[in-house]
Design a protein around this motif. Structure first.
Motif, PDB file in Angstrom:
ATOM      1  N   ALA A 300       0.829  -1.204   0.000  1.00  0.00           N
ATOM      2  CA  ALA A 300       0.000   0.000   0.000  1.00  0.00           C
ATOM      3  C   ALA A 300       0.869   1.262   0.000  1.00  0.00           C
ATOM      4  O   ALA A 300       0.567   2.237  -0.700  1.00  0.00           O
ATOM      5  CB  ALA A 300      -0.936  -0.010   1.203  1.00  0.00           C
ATOM      6  N   GLN A 301       1.938   1.251   0.784  1.00  0.00           N
ATOM      7  CA  GLN A 301       2.830   2.414   0.803  1.00  0.00           C
ATOM      8  C   GLN A 301       3.435   2.662  -0.569  1.00  0.00           C
ATOM      9  O   GLN A 301       3.465   3.799  -1.061  1.00  0.00           O
ATOM     10  CB  GLN A 301       3.944   2.204   1.833  1.00  0.00           C
ATOM     11  N   ASN A 302       3.943   1.601  -1.197  1.00  0.00           N
ATOM     12  CA  ASN A 302       4.575   1.755  -2.498  1.00  0.00           C
ATOM     13  C   ASN A 302       3.564   2.143  -3.571  1.00  0.00           C
ATOM     14  O   ASN A 302       3.853   2.929  -4.475  1.00  0.00           O
ATOM     15  CB  ASN A 302       5.271   0.451  -2.891  1.00  0.00           C
ATOM     16  N   ARG A 303       2.339   1.609  -3.461  1.00  0.00           N
ATOM     17  CA  ARG A 303       1.323   1.842  -4.489  1.00  0.00           C
ATOM     18  C   ARG A 303       0.721   3.237  -4.390  1.00  0.00           C
ATOM     19  O   ARG A 303       0.607   3.954  -5.391  1.00  0.00           O
ATOM     20  CB  ARG A 303       0.218   0.787  -4.343  1.00  0.00           C
ATOM     21  N   PHE A 304       0.351   3.660  -3.199  1.00  0.00           N
ATOM     22  CA  PHE A 304      -0.396   4.906  -3.060  1.00  0.00           C
ATOM     23  C   PHE A 304       0.475   6.115  -2.806  1.00  0.00           C
ATOM     24  O   PHE A 304       0.035   7.257  -2.976  1.00  0.00           O
ATOM     25  CB  PHE A 304      -1.437   4.764  -1.944  1.00  0.00           C
ATOM     26  N   LEU A 305       1.743   5.906  -2.406  1.00  0.00           N
ATOM     27  CA  LEU A 305       2.645   7.031  -2.216  1.00  0.00           C
ATOM     28  C   LEU A 305       3.522   7.281  -3.432  1.00  0.00           C
ATOM     29  O   LEU A 305       4.356   8.196  -3.429  1.00  0.00           O
ATOM     30  CB  LEU A 305       3.519   6.812  -0.978  1.00  0.00           C
TER      31      LEU A 305
END
Length: 313
Positions: A300-305
């Motif tokens: 989620a961090q890599n995808r949404f940030l």
């Protein structure tokens, strides 16, 4: 009339002329590559892949050191759903992660920018890393003694100036913030150097153009530095968040999970179920759940940030 295309001379012709043919590439390079990666690959299989696969298998069993694993299906996972201690440990862990990551990243970012803009001294930059070079257990014990309610130098000083003593590790409301502070102090230098390395990749011409346009330091930081640092900051957040969810040694040598359950993070709870209650199957299921949570959080961090995107491209 066009000239015939040039072709490479065969190896035998080159040998007849006393010249060595060019070395062949392919299989020979593959053999050397496999030889070099073999130790790391062996370590990965022995210490990561096999324990992970065996842990997943044990999570579906009832297993202790005094017997053989007995397959029980998803009973461990259904028990986790109604385990109050598990949910409490996740709440405590999340509280620690928010405090640790919030302060650590903010302070590290400030230190990195100061190093980048104000000093080029290798001694100053290296000194910031010194706390990280000390073993975490030693750091925890050092702060445990300094913050001790009765004989700690910090509490003695606070009482001397009239603030009064605070039960840093002994109070339910103070235990997790204190543990987070200790780990922020130890890790912020390492995090700052990671961010500093990212700052080195930003071209100086970008800052020169901003100065020509009349941008001050504050606007330059928000409009140029932060956007261009996004891939590095996402990487740092993934590393630090994943590590924060696995905090154990600081808690183990200071509070032991207390007082009551105020600092019983998920890793402490897993160790307690495995080695104090000899319930390795249930502990393996807890570890599998934590693994899934960390995988989702990292994705989620890599995808949404936008960790795969860069404004420098």
């Amino acid at each position: 009339m066009t000239a015939p295309p040039l072709v490479a001379a065969p190896a035998r012709a080159l040998r007849r002329k006393g010249r060595k043919p060019p070395p062949e590439t392919g299989k020979g390079d593959l053999k050397f590559a496999l030889l070099f990666i073999a130790p790391a690959l062996l370590g990965f299989v022995a210490f990561y892949l096999w324990p992970t696969l065996r842990g997943i298998y044990l999570s579906f069993t009832e297993f202790s050191l005094f017997g053989s694993p007995e397959f029980i299906g998803i009973d461990n996972y259904t028990a986790i759903a109604s385990d109050d201690l598990f949910w409490n440990s996740m709440k405590v862990t999340l509280e620690y992660v928010v405090l640790n990551i919030g302060f650590q990243t903010s302070i590290a970012l400030g230190l990195a920018v100061l190093m980048h803009r104000l000093t080029k001294s290798g001694i100053i930059r290296g000194s910031i890393l010194l706390p990280y070079l000390i073993a975490n257990v030693i750091v925890a014990l050092l702060w445990f003694w300094m913050l001790d309610y009765q004989i700690g130098i910090v509490n003695s000083f606070m009482e001397w100036i009239g603030i009064g003593r605070i039960p840093f590790f002994g109070g339910e409301d103070w235990a997790i913030p204190t543990i987070a502070f200790v780990n922020v102090w130890r890790h912020m230098g390492y995090t700052a150097l990671l961010i500093f390395a990212g700052l080195q990749t930003i071209p100086a011409t970008v800052y020169e153009a901003a100065a020509v346009d009349g941008a001050n330091e504050w606007k330059t930081f928000w409009k140029i530095t932060l956007p261009l640092l996004r891939p590095v900051l996402v990487l740092v957040l993934i590393i630090t968040v994943t590590g924060s969810f696995q905090v154990f040694d600081t808690v183990a040598v200071t509070t032991g999970g207390g007082p009551i359950n105020a600092s019983r993070v998920i890793q402490v709870y897993i160790v307690e179920r495995a080695f104090e209650r000899s319930d390795f199957g249930y502990a393996a299921a807890l570890s599998a759940v934590l693994f899934v949570i960390l995988a989702i959080v990292a994705w989620a961090q890599n995808r949404f940030l936008g960790g795969n995107e860069s404004d420098l491209a």
